[in-house]
Design a protein around this motif. Structure first.
Motif, short mmCIF file in Angstrom:
data_model
loop_
_atom_site.label_atom_id
_atom_site.label_comp_id
_atom_site.label_asym_id
_atom_site.label_seq_id
_atom_site.Cartn_x
_atom_site.Cartn_y
_atom_site.Cartn_z
N ASP A 195 -23.35 -37.50 48.84
CA ASP A 195 -24.04 -36.35 48.23
C ASP A 195 -25.46 -36.21 48.76
OD1 ASP A 195 -24.64 -38.73 46.79
OD2 ASP A 195 -25.24 -37.58 45.03
N GLN A 227 -25.11 -34.60 52.21
CA GLN A 227 -24.79 -33.18 52.05
C GLN A 227 -26.04 -32.39 51.65
OE1 GLN A 227 -21.09 -32.65 50.01
NE2 GLN A 227 -21.53 -30.50 49.55
N ALA A 233 -20.16 -34.56 55.34
CA ALA A 233 -21.15 -33.72 54.65
C ALA A 233 -21.25 -32.36 55.32
CB ALA A 233 -22.51 -34.43 54.64
N HIS A 256 -18.35 -30.15 54.39
CA HIS A 256 -18.48 -29.60 53.04
C HIS A 256 -19.51 -28.47 52.98
CE1 HIS A 256 -15.72 -32.14 50.86
NE2 HIS A 256 -16.18 -33.19 51.52
N VAL A 257 -20.61 -28.63 53.72
CA VAL A 257 -21.64 -27.58 53.73
C VAL A 257 -21.10 -26.31 54.39
CG1 VAL A 257 -23.90 -26.91 54.64
CG2 VAL A 257 -23.60 -29.17 53.63
#
Length: 180
Positions: A4, A7, A34, A37-38
């Motif tokens: 996290d 990210q 990360a 996901h972004v």
């Protein structure tokens, strides 16, 4: 670094939109995942690293998360062709704690920037205010990053995030773009 946190750092420099990127020196994939996901659904990331074992682990993690990540076993400093050579150019390159291992970073960066489409983005995650060591043999502080970007024909880098490093100095996130 926790996923996290990675990210959050990348979100400051990467526009969320389907895109094709290469993570050069991906290692265990913390920043590759990360980035996926972004960017979000519809994205494709080529994870480039010399270590086939860590790339296999990364592929397993990506598969469980249904992320489109392809492994490329190789040394990014010597690759000739872009991992996405069948495309019209990559949308971005990520150097997350990898460029500081390259003694001739300006030469390598200049060559790899040609893989980007016009307007493509290069994101750097590096250490500022850190002395050379076994783990960071060629530190890239903010002033050095400016010189590297100029040499590679990139825009002036914009620093988007900073945080203290557990290993001394600071970690910074910056990006620059290819103009033509």
């Amino acid at each position: 670094m926790k996923p996290d946190e990675a990210q959050h750092l990348l979100a400051s420099a990467v526009t969320p939109a389907p895109a094709t990127w290469a993570d050069l020196g991906a290692g265990d994939g913390t920043f590759t995942l990360a980035l996926a996901h972004v960017l979000g659904a519809g994205s494709h990331i080529y994870a480039v690293d010399r270590d086939a074992r860590v790339l296999r682990t990364l592929e397993e993690r990506a598969s469980k998360q249904e992320l489109n990540i392809s492994s490329v076993v190789g040394d990014f400093t010597t690759l000739v062709d872009s991992p996405g050579s069948g495309t019209s150019g990559l949308d971005g390159l990520l150097f997350a704690n990898s460029l500081h291992y390259v003694s001739d970073a300006a030469v390598v960066l200049t060559r790899l920037v040609k893989w980007l489409r016009p307007g493509g983005r290069v994101v750097f995650i590096e250490y500022d205010r850190r002395r050379a060591s076994l783990w960071v043999p060629y530190p890239i502080d903010a002033a050095m990053l400016l010189r590297l970007c100029e040499a590679a024909g990139l825009s002036r880098p914009s620093t988007t995030a900073r945080r203290p490093s557990d290993y001394g100095g600071e970690i910074y996130v910056a990006y620059a773009e290819r103009s033509s």
